[in-house]
Design a protein around this motif. Sequence first.
Motif, PDB file in Angstrom:
ATOM      1  N   ARG A  59       3.857   0.458   6.471  1.00 45.91           N
ATOM      2  CA  ARG A  59       4.730   1.097   7.450  1.00 45.91           C
ATOM      3  C   ARG A  59       6.090   0.411   7.525  1.00 45.91           C
ATOM      4  O   ARG A  59       6.697   0.362   8.594  1.00 45.91           O
ATOM      5  CB  ARG A  59       4.091   1.099   8.859  1.00 45.91           C
ATOM      6  CG  ARG A  59       2.783   1.878   8.953  1.00 45.91           C
ATOM      7  CD  ARG A  59       2.321   1.942  10.396  1.00 45.91           C
ATOM      8  NE  ARG A  59       1.125   2.721  10.560  1.00 45.91           N
ATOM      9  CZ  ARG A  59       1.100   4.062  10.682  1.00 45.91           C
ATOM     10  NH1 ARG A  59       2.219   4.733  10.678  1.00 45.91           N
ATOM     11  NH2 ARG A  59      -0.040   4.693  10.814  1.00 45.91           N
ATOM     12  N   ASP A  61       8.751   1.437   6.515  1.00 42.65           N
ATOM     13  CA  ASP A  61       9.776   2.434   6.855  1.00 42.65           C
ATOM     14  C   ASP A  61       9.967   2.546   8.368  1.00 42.65           C
ATOM     15  O   ASP A  61      10.988   3.029   8.827  1.00 42.65           O
ATOM     16  CB  ASP A  61       9.381   3.813   6.293  1.00 42.65           C
ATOM     17  CG  ASP A  61       8.012   4.270   6.788  1.00 42.65           C
ATOM     18  OD1 ASP A  61       7.028   3.512   6.616  1.00 42.65           O
ATOM     19  OD2 ASP A  61       7.927   5.372   7.369  1.00 42.65           O
ATOM     20  N   GLY A 131      -2.894   2.444   8.130  1.00 37.20           N
ATOM     21  CA  GLY A 131      -2.546   3.285   6.970  1.00 37.20           C
ATOM     22  C   GLY A 131      -3.405   2.962   5.758  1.00 37.20           C
ATOM     23  O   GLY A 131      -3.024   3.242   4.627  1.00 37.20           O
ATOM     24  N   LYS A 132      -4.590   2.426   6.020  1.00 37.53           N
ATOM     25  CA  LYS A 132      -5.466   1.993   4.914  1.00 37.53           C
ATOM     26  C   LYS A 132      -5.831   3.160   3.981  1.00 37.53           C
ATOM     27  O   LYS A 132      -5.709   3.048   2.764  1.00 37.53           O
ATOM     28  CB  LYS A 132      -6.738   1.318   5.471  1.00 37.53           C
ATOM     29  CG  LYS A 132      -7.602   0.709   4.369  1.00 37.53           C
ATOM     30  CD  LYS A 132      -8.764  -0.103   4.915  1.00 37.53           C
ATOM     31  CE  LYS A 132      -9.914   0.782   5.320  1.00 37.53           C
ATOM     32  NZ  LYS A 132     -11.237   0.169   5.135  1.00 37.53           N
ATOM     33  N   SER A 133      -6.278   4.272   4.557  1.00 36.16           N
ATOM     34  CA  SER A 133      -6.687   5.406   3.701  1.00 36.16           C
ATOM     35  C   SER A 133      -5.517   5.925   2.886  1.00 36.16           C
ATOM     36  O   SER A 133      -5.667   6.221   1.693  1.00 36.16           O
ATOM     37  CB  SER A 133      -7.204   6.574   4.537  1.00 36.16           C
ATOM     38  OG  SER A 133      -8.095   6.129   5.480  1.00 36.16           O
ATOM     39  N   THR A 134      -4.369   6.047   3.540  1.00 38.64           N
ATOM     40  CA  THR A 134      -3.189   6.560   2.840  1.00 38.64           C
ATOM     41  C   THR A 134      -2.825   5.626   1.691  1.00 38.64           C
ATOM     42  O   THR A 134      -2.522   6.065   0.586  1.00 38.64           O
ATOM     43  CB  THR A 134      -1.997   6.668   3.827  1.00 38.64           C
ATOM     44  OG1 THR A 134      -2.452   7.338   5.003  1.00 38.64           O
ATOM     45  CG2 THR A 134      -0.834   7.420   3.244  1.00 38.64           C
TER      46      THR A 134
HETATM   47  P1  G4P Z   1      -6.123   4.323   8.602  1.00 36.62           P
HETATM   48  O1  G4P Z   1      -6.921   4.714   7.402  1.00 36.62           O
HETATM   49  O2  G4P Z   1      -5.656   2.912   8.517  1.00 36.62           O
HETATM   50  O3  G4P Z   1      -6.796   4.601   9.913  1.00 36.62           O
HETATM   51  O4  G4P Z   1      -4.768   5.170   8.633  1.00 36.62           O
HETATM   52  P2  G4P Z   1      -4.372   6.492   7.816  1.00 36.62           P
HETATM   53  O5  G4P Z   1      -4.219   6.175   6.371  1.00 36.62           O
HETATM   54  O6  G4P Z   1      -5.288   7.596   8.194  1.00 36.62           O
HETATM   55  O7  G4P Z   1      -2.910   6.758   8.408  1.00 36.62           O
HETATM   56  C1  G4P Z   1      -2.694   7.124   9.747  1.00 36.62           C
HETATM   57  C2  G4P Z   1      -1.367   7.884   9.854  1.00 36.62           C
HETATM   58  O8  G4P Z   1      -0.289   7.013   9.480  1.00 36.62           O
HETATM   59  C3  G4P Z   1      -1.246   9.086   8.930  1.00 36.62           C
HETATM   60  O9  G4P Z   1      -0.426  10.006   9.603  1.00 36.62           O
HETATM   61  C4  G4P Z   1      -0.474   8.545   7.735  1.00 36.62           C
HETATM   62  O10 G4P Z   1       0.244   9.539   7.043  1.00 36.62           O
HETATM   63  C5  G4P Z   1       0.486   7.596   8.435  1.00 36.62           C
HETATM   64  N1  G4P Z   1       0.941   6.490   7.580  1.00 36.62           N
HETATM   65  C6  G4P Z   1       0.178   5.694   6.790  1.00 36.62           C
HETATM   66  N2  G4P Z   1       0.950   4.788   6.159  1.00 36.62           N
HETATM   67  C7  G4P Z   1       2.226   5.017   6.567  1.00 36.62           C
HETATM   68  C8  G4P Z   1       3.491   4.390   6.267  1.00 36.62           C
HETATM   69  O11 G4P Z   1       3.598   3.421   5.493  1.00 36.62           O
HETATM   70  N3  G4P Z   1       4.590   4.910   6.904  1.00 36.62           N
HETATM   71  C9  G4P Z   1       4.507   5.948   7.769  1.00 36.62           C
HETATM   72  N4  G4P Z   1       5.622   6.390   8.344  1.00 36.62           N
HETATM   73  N5  G4P Z   1       3.332   6.564   8.066  1.00 36.62           N
HETATM   74  C10 G4P Z   1       2.226   6.098   7.475  1.00 36.62           C
HETATM   75  P3  G4P Z   1      -0.991  11.306  10.285  1.00 36.62           P
HETATM   76  O12 G4P Z   1       0.106  11.835  11.109  1.00 36.62           O
HETATM   77  O13 G4P Z   1      -2.301  10.995  10.932  1.00 36.62           O
HETATM   78  O14 G4P Z   1      -1.298  12.208   9.087  1.00 36.62           O
HETATM   79  P4  G4P Z   1      -0.254  12.902   8.075  1.00 36.62           P
HETATM   80  O15 G4P Z   1       0.113  14.164   8.749  1.00 36.62           O
HETATM   81  O16 G4P Z   1       0.931  11.996   7.866  1.00 36.62           O
HETATM   82  O17 G4P Z   1      -1.061  13.071   6.830  1.00 36.62           O
END
Ligand code: G4P
Length: 291
Positions: A59, A61, A131-134
Motif C-alpha cells: 500500500r 501508494d 493486501g496479502k491476497s492481492t
Molecule cells: P487481505 O488478503 O490482506 O485481507 O487483503 P486483500 O488482498 O483482500 O485486499 C484488501 C483491499 O485492499 C482490496 O480492495 C485490494 O484491492 C486493496 N489493496 C491491496 N493492496 C493494495 C495496495 O497496495 N494499494 C491499494 N491502494 N489497495 C490495495 P477492495 O476494495 O476490497 O477490492 P478491489 O475492489 O480493489 O478488488
Amino acid sequence: MNIQWYPGHMTKTRRMIAEQIKHMDAVCEILDARIPISSRNPDVDELTAGKPRLVVLNRVDQADPDSTAKWASYFKGKGYAVLESDAKSGQGTARFAAAVRELLEDKIRAYEEKGQNRVIRVMILGIPNVGKSTFINKIAGRKTAKTEDRPGVTRAKQWVPIDKNLELLDTPGILWPKFEDQSVGLNLAYTGAVKDDILDTETLGCHLMAYLGQRYPQALSAAYKLPDIPEREEEENDIAWGYRLLETAGRKRGFLISGGDVDTERMAKILLDEFRSGKLGRFTLELPEGV
Ligand code: G4P
C-alpha cells in the motif's frame, strides 16, 4: 475483510505456523506501509525465530513516501530484506523473486555448489487487510478470487508456485494484530482493517483529525479549504482538538443541523471515507521510534 476476534482459531493458526516453519527457507511478512507496526502480528518474531525475513511494505501508494523511506531503512537495519509494493497496481511486486534470492544468496550458492537444485520455500504472513491476497495473486500471476478465512472452515495450506525454483506457502487462518494497545486499535480502524463499530465514528474522526492536524496540517487545510486550522490549546487533548477541527471542516462544507450546529458525525464519516479512498492524500500514521 474486517478483523474479528476468534481466539480458538488463532491458536490453530499459530500451531500450523509452528509446524510448517521448519520447512521454510524464509518468511515474508506483509505490512500496511501506513501502519507498519500496528499491522504486524506480535507473535511473528517468536514463531519464525531465526528465519531470514522479507518485509513487504504494501500500500505504498497510500502512504507518505518520506515515511516509507524511513520504515524501509528501519527494517533493513534489523537485517530484513524490504520490498515496497502497491499490490493493487502491481508496482514493485515484480521484484519479489529477486528480493528473495538476494536475501538467500549464500544459501542458494551453497546448494548450487553441492549441485542441488532445491526449491526455495517462503512462508507468507499478514494480518487481514494488508493486501496479502492481492499481493500473492500479483506475484503468482493468478486471477483467482480470494479464499475467505473463516473459523470452522478448514482450508488446506496452499503452495503457490512463483517460478520453477520458488514456492510460497500461504498459511490458512487468520493472524491478528496486537489489539490491546489503543493506538493500534485506532490505526486499524482508520485504515478500515477493523469494523467501525469498535469505536463510534465521531470519536474515530476526532482522533484522526487531531493526528492529521498535527502531522499533516497543510494537507488537511488544502483538502477542507481551511485557511486557518484552529491552533491546539495547551491543555487540549486529541478528542477536544479533533472535535474542533471536525466542526471547522464541517462548517466549511455546510454540514449544519438545526440550531446552526455542525453535523460532526457526518463530517467524521466523510473524513474516514476520504482518508480510506486516498482522496485526502498519502499519509503514514506511525513512524519508527526516535524519528
Ligand atoms: P487481505 O488478503 O490482506 O485481507 O487483503 P486483500 O488482498 O483482500 O485486499 C484488501 C483491499 O485492499 C482490496 O480492495 C485490494 O484491492 C486493496 N489493496 C491491496 N493492496 C493494495 C495496495 O497496495 N494499494 C491499494 N491502494 N489497495 C490495495 P477492495 O476494495 O476490497 O477490492 P478491489 O475492489 O480493489 O478488488
